[in-house]
Design a protein around this motif. Structure first.
Motif, PDB file in Angstrom:
ATOM      1  N   ALA A  58       0.836  -1.194   0.000  1.00 15.46           N
ATOM      2  CA  ALA A  58       0.000   0.000   0.000  1.00 15.46           C
ATOM      3  C   ALA A  58       0.874   1.248   0.000  1.00 15.46           C
ATOM      4  N   TYR A  59       0.319   2.280  -0.583  1.00 13.36           N
ATOM      5  CA  TYR A  59       1.016   3.566  -0.591  1.00 13.36           C
ATOM      6  C   TYR A  59       0.007   4.640  -0.219  1.00 13.36           C
ATOM      7  N   TYR A  60       0.469   5.622   0.558  1.00 13.07           N
ATOM      8  CA  TYR A  60      -0.417   6.677   1.026  1.00 13.07           C
ATOM      9  C   TYR A  60       0.193   8.053   0.787  1.00 13.07           C
ATOM     10  N   ALA A  61      -0.676   8.988   0.450  1.00 11.64           N
ATOM     11  CA  ALA A  61      -0.235  10.377   0.421  1.00 11.64           C
ATOM     12  C   ALA A  61       0.070  10.813   1.850  1.00 11.64           C
ATOM     13  N   ASP A  62       0.982  11.751   1.989  1.00 18.09           N
ATOM     14  CA  ASP A  62       1.361  12.204   3.325  1.00 18.09           C
ATOM     15  C   ASP A  62       0.163  12.747   4.106  1.00 18.09           C
ATOM     16  N   SER A  63      -0.777  13.347   3.405  1.00 14.19           N
ATOM     17  CA  SER A  63      -1.915  13.986   4.068  1.00 14.19           C
ATOM     18  C   SER A  63      -2.838  12.986   4.760  1.00 14.19           C
ATOM     19  N   VAL A  64      -2.760  11.717   4.394  1.00 14.16           N
ATOM     20  CA  VAL A  64      -3.673  10.723   4.982  1.00 14.16           C
ATOM     21  C   VAL A  64      -2.924   9.613   5.707  1.00 14.16           C
ATOM     22  N   LYS A  65      -1.623   9.646   5.651  1.00 14.40           N
ATOM     23  CA  LYS A  65      -0.828   8.580   6.266  1.00 14.40           C
ATOM     24  C   LYS A  65      -1.129   8.500   7.759  1.00 14.40           C
ATOM     25  N   GLY A  66      -1.367   7.289   8.228  1.00 17.14           N
ATOM     26  CA  GLY A  66      -1.681   7.083   9.636  1.00 17.14           C
ATOM     27  C   GLY A  66      -3.155   7.196   9.965  1.00 17.14           C
ATOM     28  N   ARG A  67      -3.944   7.692   9.032  1.00 18.75           N
ATOM     29  CA  ARG A  67      -5.395   7.846   9.259  1.00 18.75           C
ATOM     30  C   ARG A  67      -6.211   6.956   8.330  1.00 18.75           C
ATOM     31  N   PHE A  68      -5.747   6.765   7.123  1.00 11.38           N
ATOM     32  CA  PHE A  68      -6.461   5.960   6.128  1.00 11.38           C
ATOM     33  C   PHE A  68      -5.760   4.625   5.935  1.00 11.38           C
ATOM     34  N   THR A  69      -6.561   3.600   5.650  1.00 13.31           N
ATOM     35  CA  THR A  69      -6.014   2.275   5.369  1.00 13.31           C
ATOM     36  C   THR A  69      -6.708   1.693   4.157  1.00 13.31           C
ATOM     37  N   ILE A  70      -5.921   1.253   3.193  1.00 14.37           N
ATOM     38  CA  ILE A  70      -6.473   0.621   1.999  1.00 14.37           C
ATOM     39  C   ILE A  70      -6.334  -0.884   2.129  1.00 14.37           C
ATOM     40  N   SER A  71      -7.330  -1.598   1.617  1.00 11.52           N
ATOM     41  CA  SER A  71      -7.279  -3.061   1.661  1.00 11.52           C
ATOM     42  C   SER A  71      -8.114  -3.603   0.517  1.00 11.52           C
ATOM     43  N   ARG A  72      -8.044  -4.891   0.289  1.00 12.27           N
ATOM     44  CA  ARG A  72      -8.877  -5.471  -0.752  1.00 12.27           C
ATOM     45  C   ARG A  72      -9.358  -6.836  -0.326  1.00 12.27           C
ATOM     46  N   ASP A  73     -10.504  -7.188  -0.837  1.00 11.82           N
ATOM     47  CA  ASP A  73     -11.111  -8.499  -0.629  1.00 11.82           C
ATOM     48  C   ASP A  73     -11.203  -9.133  -2.005  1.00 11.82           C
ATOM     49  N   ASN A  74     -10.299 -10.051  -2.283  1.00 11.99           N
ATOM     50  CA  ASN A  74     -10.254 -10.644  -3.623  1.00 11.99           C
ATOM     51  C   ASN A  74     -11.518 -11.433  -3.935  1.00 11.99           C
ATOM     52  N   ALA A  75     -12.091 -12.062  -2.935  1.00 12.92           N
ATOM     53  CA  ALA A  75     -13.300 -12.855  -3.165  1.00 12.92           C
ATOM     54  C   ALA A  75     -14.461 -11.982  -3.624  1.00 12.92           C
TER      55      ALA A  75
END
Length: 131
Positions: A58-75
């Motif tokens: 995952a990669y985050y912009a500095d403005s959201v780092k530590g607050r936003f989390t990206i994930s995926r559900d392949n199913a």
């Protein structure tokens, strides 16, 4: 036909949380890098976060780092953006997007939140954070 459909936006107070979803069809989200982008009123569209197809990083912009989390559900062929500690400056329309047949730069790291490298775009979902 590739489609990306966002959902989960809404109105929330500062400090609150929302989870955005990006449902993909026409391709498998676990084989594609998918990014989240946003555009606030009067501002340019900017990259927020992305998840790489190659290694799931995952990669985050500095403005959201530590607050936003990206994930995926392949199913479910869905990518999520969990947004915590929301601030009024997070107010924007949010989009998910994916590159297609681009150079490797756009599939990981800072490149995968580069607006110029995205080919498939969802419509939008509005996030409003009140103070």
């Amino acid at each position: 036909q590739v489609q990306l459909v966002e959902s989960g936006g809404g109105l929330v107070q500062a400090g609150g949380s929302l989870r955005l979803s990006c449902a993909a069809s026409g391709f498998s989200s676990d084989y594609y890098t998918v990014g989240w982008f946003r555009q606030a009123p009067g501002k340019e569209r900017e990259g927020v976060s992305c998840i790489s197809s190659s290694d799931g990083s995952a990669y985050y912009a500095d403005s959201v780092k530590g607050r936003f989390t990206i994930s995926r559900d392949n199913a479910k062929n869905t990518v999520y953006l969990q947004m915590n500690s929301l601030k009024p400056e997070d107010t924007a329309v949010y989009y998910c997007a994916a590159p297609y047949l681009r150079g490797s730069y756009y599939y990981k790291g800072a490149g995968c939140i580069d607006v110029q490298g995205m080919d498939f775009w969802g419509k939008e979902t509005l996030v409003t954070v009140s103070s």
